[in-house]
Design a protein around this motif. Structure first.
Motif, PDB file in Angstrom:
ATOM      1  N   ARG A   1      -0.456   6.862 -14.376  1.00 27.74           N
ATOM      2  CA  ARG A   1      -0.129   6.546 -12.985  1.00 27.74           C
ATOM      3  C   ARG A   1       0.901   7.515 -12.431  1.00 27.74           C
ATOM      4  N   ASP A   2       1.870   7.908 -13.247  1.00 28.16           N
ATOM      5  CA  ASP A   2       2.870   8.893 -12.800  1.00 28.16           C
ATOM      6  C   ASP A   2       2.201  10.231 -12.462  1.00 28.16           C
ATOM      7  N   LEU A   3       1.304  10.677 -13.327  1.00 32.02           N
ATOM      8  CA  LEU A   3       0.585  11.929 -13.069  1.00 32.02           C
ATOM      9  C   LEU A   3      -0.255  11.811 -11.803  1.00 32.02           C
ATOM     10  N   PHE A   4      -0.904  10.679 -11.642  1.00 22.81           N
ATOM     11  CA  PHE A   4      -1.736  10.458 -10.460  1.00 22.81           C
ATOM     12  C   PHE A   4      -0.897  10.475  -9.186  1.00 22.81           C
ATOM     13  N   ASP A   5       0.218   9.746  -9.184  1.00 20.84           N
ATOM     14  CA  ASP A   5       1.052   9.648  -7.972  1.00 20.84           C
ATOM     15  C   ASP A   5       1.616  11.012  -7.578  1.00 20.84           C
ATOM     16  N   GLU A   6       2.053  11.786  -8.565  1.00 22.09           N
ATOM     17  CA  GLU A   6       2.561  13.132  -8.260  1.00 22.09           C
ATOM     18  C   GLU A   6       1.464  14.001  -7.637  1.00 22.09           C
ATOM     19  N   ALA A   7       0.272  13.959  -8.213  1.00 25.56           N
ATOM     20  CA  ALA A   7      -0.829  14.773  -7.693  1.00 25.56           C
ATOM     21  C   ALA A   7      -1.228  14.340  -6.287  1.00 25.56           C
ATOM     22  N   MET A   8      -1.166  13.049  -6.018  1.00 31.44           N
ATOM     23  CA  MET A   8      -1.515  12.554  -4.675  1.00 31.44           C
ATOM     24  C   MET A   8      -0.489  13.002  -3.639  1.00 31.44           C
ATOM     25  N   LEU A   9       0.789  13.105  -4.037  1.00 36.38           N
ATOM     26  CA  LEU A   9       1.807  13.638  -3.128  1.00 36.38           C
ATOM     27  C   LEU A   9       1.490  15.083  -2.752  1.00 36.38           C
ATOM     28  N   LEU A  10       1.070  15.855  -3.741  1.00 34.69           N
ATOM     29  CA  LEU A  10       0.713  17.250  -3.481  1.00 34.69           C
ATOM     30  C   LEU A  10      -0.523  17.334  -2.576  1.00 34.69           C
ATOM     31  N   ALA A  11      -1.540  16.512  -2.856  1.00 31.60           N
ATOM     32  CA  ALA A  11      -2.751  16.515  -2.035  1.00 31.60           C
ATOM     33  C   ALA A  11      -2.424  16.170  -0.588  1.00 31.60           C
ATOM     34  N   ALA A  12      -1.530  15.204  -0.397  1.00 27.03           N
ATOM     35  CA  ALA A  12      -1.129  14.828   0.956  1.00 27.03           C
ATOM     36  C   ALA A  12      -0.428  15.986   1.651  1.00 27.03           C
ATOM     37  N   ALA A  13       0.430  16.697   0.912  1.00 29.37           N
ATOM     38  CA  ALA A  13       1.129  17.850   1.490  1.00 29.37           C
ATOM     39  C   ALA A  13       0.158  18.966   1.855  1.00 29.37           C
ATOM     40  N   LYS A  14      -0.942  19.077   1.109  1.00 25.07           N
ATOM     41  CA  LYS A  14      -1.971  20.075   1.384  1.00 25.07           C
ATOM     42  C   LYS A  14      -2.996  19.579   2.405  1.00 25.07           C
ATOM     43  N   GLN A  15      -2.798  18.350   2.873  1.00 28.09           N
ATOM     44  CA  GLN A  15      -3.700  17.717   3.853  1.00 28.09           C
ATOM     45  C   GLN A  15      -5.133  17.641   3.321  1.00 28.09           C
ATOM     46  N   ILE A  16      -5.230  17.275   2.061  1.00 27.46           N
ATOM     47  CA  ILE A  16      -6.533  17.094   1.423  1.00 27.46           C
ATOM     48  C   ILE A  16      -6.820  15.604   1.333  1.00 27.46           C
ATOM     49  N   SER A  17      -7.921  15.199   1.912  1.00 30.50           N
ATOM     50  CA  SER A  17      -8.305  13.792   1.920  1.00 30.50           C
ATOM     51  C   SER A  17      -9.056  13.459   0.644  1.00 30.50           C
ATOM     52  N   LEU A  18      -8.608  12.418  -0.043  1.00 28.73           N
ATOM     53  CA  LEU A  18      -9.228  12.000  -1.293  1.00 28.73           C
ATOM     54  C   LEU A  18      -9.651  10.530  -1.202  1.00 28.73           C
ATOM     55  N   PRO A  19     -10.601  10.097  -2.028  1.00 31.59           N
ATOM     56  CA  PRO A  19     -11.069   8.706  -1.962  1.00 31.59           C
ATOM     57  C   PRO A  19      -9.942   7.707  -2.184  1.00 31.59           C
ATOM     58  N   GLU A  20      -9.985   6.614  -1.442  1.00 34.32           N
ATOM     59  CA  GLU A  20      -8.937   5.600  -1.554  1.00 34.32           C
ATOM     60  C   GLU A  20      -8.944   4.904  -2.908  1.00 34.32           C
ATOM     61  N   ASP A  21     -10.096   4.903  -3.559  1.00 37.22           N
ATOM     62  CA  ASP A  21     -10.208   4.203  -4.843  1.00 37.22           C
ATOM     63  C   ASP A  21     -10.136   5.164  -6.035  1.00 37.22           C
ATOM     64  N   LEU A  22      -9.478   6.305  -5.858  1.00 33.02           N
ATOM     65  CA  LEU A  22      -9.472   7.312  -6.910  1.00 33.02           C
ATOM     66  C   LEU A  22      -8.770   6.821  -8.174  1.00 33.02           C
ATOM     67  N   TRP A  23      -7.697   6.069  -8.034  1.00 31.20           N
ATOM     68  CA  TRP A  23      -7.015   5.548  -9.219  1.00 31.20           C
ATOM     69  C   TRP A  23      -7.950   4.632 -10.015  1.00 31.20           C
ATOM     70  N   GLU A  24      -8.702   3.797  -9.319  1.00 30.50           N
ATOM     71  CA  GLU A  24      -9.674   2.933  -9.993  1.00 30.50           C
ATOM     72  C   GLU A  24     -10.779   3.770 -10.647  1.00 30.50           C
ATOM     73  N   THR A  25     -11.166   4.867  -9.975  1.00 30.31           N
ATOM     74  CA  THR A  25     -12.194   5.743 -10.536  1.00 30.31           C
ATOM     75  C   THR A  25     -11.720   6.367 -11.842  1.00 30.31           C
ATOM     76  N   ILE A  26     -10.464   6.788 -11.884  1.00 30.90           N
ATOM     77  CA  ILE A  26      -9.921   7.390 -13.108  1.00 30.90           C
ATOM     78  C   ILE A  26      -9.976   6.393 -14.258  1.00 30.90           C
ATOM     79  N   GLN A  27      -9.617   5.160 -14.008  1.00 30.27           N
ATOM     80  CA  GLN A  27      -9.682   4.143 -15.054  1.00 30.27           C
ATOM     81  C   GLN A  27     -11.124   3.883 -15.474  1.00 30.27           C
ATOM     82  N   HIS A  28     -12.030   3.889 -14.498  1.00 28.54           N
ATOM     83  CA  HIS A  28     -13.448   3.698 -14.810  1.00 28.54           C
ATOM     84  C   HIS A  28     -13.970   4.827 -15.686  1.00 28.54           C
ATOM     85  N   VAL A  29     -13.548   6.061 -15.400  1.00 32.54           N
ATOM     86  CA  VAL A  29     -13.969   7.209 -16.217  1.00 32.54           C
ATOM     87  C   VAL A  29     -13.507   7.018 -17.658  1.00 32.54           C
ATOM     88  N   CYS A  30     -12.280   6.563 -17.844  1.00 27.05           N
ATOM     89  CA  CYS A  30     -11.783   6.304 -19.194  1.00 27.05           C
ATOM     90  C   CYS A  30     -12.647   5.273 -19.919  1.00 27.05           C
TER      91      CYS A  30
END
Length: 311
Positions: free
Chosen positions: A227-256
């Motif tokens: 979750r820490d890695l995810f939150d940091e990366a999402m801060l960077l994506a927001a700064a780059k104005q890159i739109s990502l899926p709202e359920d990406l955290w759930e997707t990462i857990q699903h991939v696992c």
């Protein structure tokens, strides 16, 4: 008859080659070594323990200088790791391209698209993001460890027209007929960043802890690290104005969960004492963050740990 050339016979290269070999199209596989080329020539491709009917397949290798004799491919699938994309490889791939050839890049991470676009032109370049999972069992054998989907799309570059949609549709239809789920995407930036974040959260932790993907969900501490890695990366994506899926955290857990028994590619590299793709995953996020003066302390820590394992 369509001519597909696959450069790189790792796990995904062998998987896609096996699937495409069942179609009536011409297929060329370009390997790194002469030994692997010989194994494929003599024994064909073994997928999930079953030898595929090797119709219309030519095997070449860069090592023995044969690569390029296949001639006039319609599409080249570049299926090597990003660490393998050297100036020498780019020159070799360009030498394989005819005037009609479109290069389709399956690399993880970011950065390769600029280098390859500059080399071949964005009008000759498609990007592919796949969630197919495979494990290489030998020089000519592969297991399909997880069915996914492959997104294909063009990149935009000033002064260049993208690859025509008609060719993109042709390619996705071809892959569907081969049994590979494929879709054309008009938002490859989002697709690339989604895959980047999934890899940057899962892969380094599995490599450091020497665990399978599913084991990351067994401990509150590893989930917190994810979750820490995810939150940091999402801060960077927001700064780059890159739109990502709202359920990406759930997707990462699903991939696992979906790949629970898999060893990540980064863990396999560490176990086999090979260089990993950490520079094109977490390293690429760190370079972007540095340019924006954003701190990503957890990513920096896992990056340094994986680099220490490499050394």
């Amino acid at each position: 008859m369509m001519h597909i050339m696959i450069v790189g016979a790792g796990s995904l290269g062998l998987l896609f080659a096996a699937k495409l070999s069942e179609c009536s199209h011409r297929l060329t596989i370009v390997t790194r070594t002469k030994d692997q080329a010989q194994a494929l020539q003599e024994h064909g491709i073994v997928l999930d323990g079953t030898r595929m009917a090797a119709r219309n397949i030519v095997v070449e290798s860069f090592e023995d200088g044969q690569a390029g004799s296949g001639g006039d491919p319609d599409f080249i699938f570049l299926m090597v790791k990003q660490t393998a994309i050297t100036d020498e490889l780019i020159a070799g791939v360009k030498s394989l391209m005819a005037a009609k050839t479109v290069l389709v890049c399956f690399q993880n991470g970011i950065g390769h698209e600029q280098r390859l676009g500059s080399a071949v032109g964005s009008d000759k370049l498609l990007l592919a993001v796949t969630t197919e999972a495979a494990r290489k069992e030998g020089s000519n054998a592969v297991s399909h460890t997880g069915k996914g989907i492959t997104y294909i799309g063009a990149i935009e570059a000033a002064g260049h027209e993208p690859v025509p949609e008609g060719l993109q549709i042709l390619l996705t239809d071809l892959m569907e007929k081969a049994g590979v789920s494929a879709e054309m995407s008009k938002n490859m930036v989002m697709r690339i960043w989604t895959k980047l974040l999934i890899n940057a959260v899962i892969n380094p932790l599995t490599a450091i802890l020497r665990v399978k993907n599913g084991d990351l969900l067994r401990s509150p501490s590893t989930i917190a690290l994810m979750r820490d890695l995810f939150d940091e990366a999402m801060l960077l994506a927001a700064a780059k104005q890159i739109s990502l899926p709202e359920d990406l955290w759930e997707t990462i857990q699903h991939v696992c969960k979906a790949t629970a028994r898999n060893h990540s590619s980064m863990l396999q590299d560490v176990m086999l004492k090979r260089n990993t793709e950490i520079d094109s995953m977490n390293g690429s996020l760190l370079r972007l963050a540095e340019a924006l003066q954003i701190e990503l302390p957890i990513h920096r820590t896992v990056y340094r740990l994986v680099k220490a394992l490499e050394e």
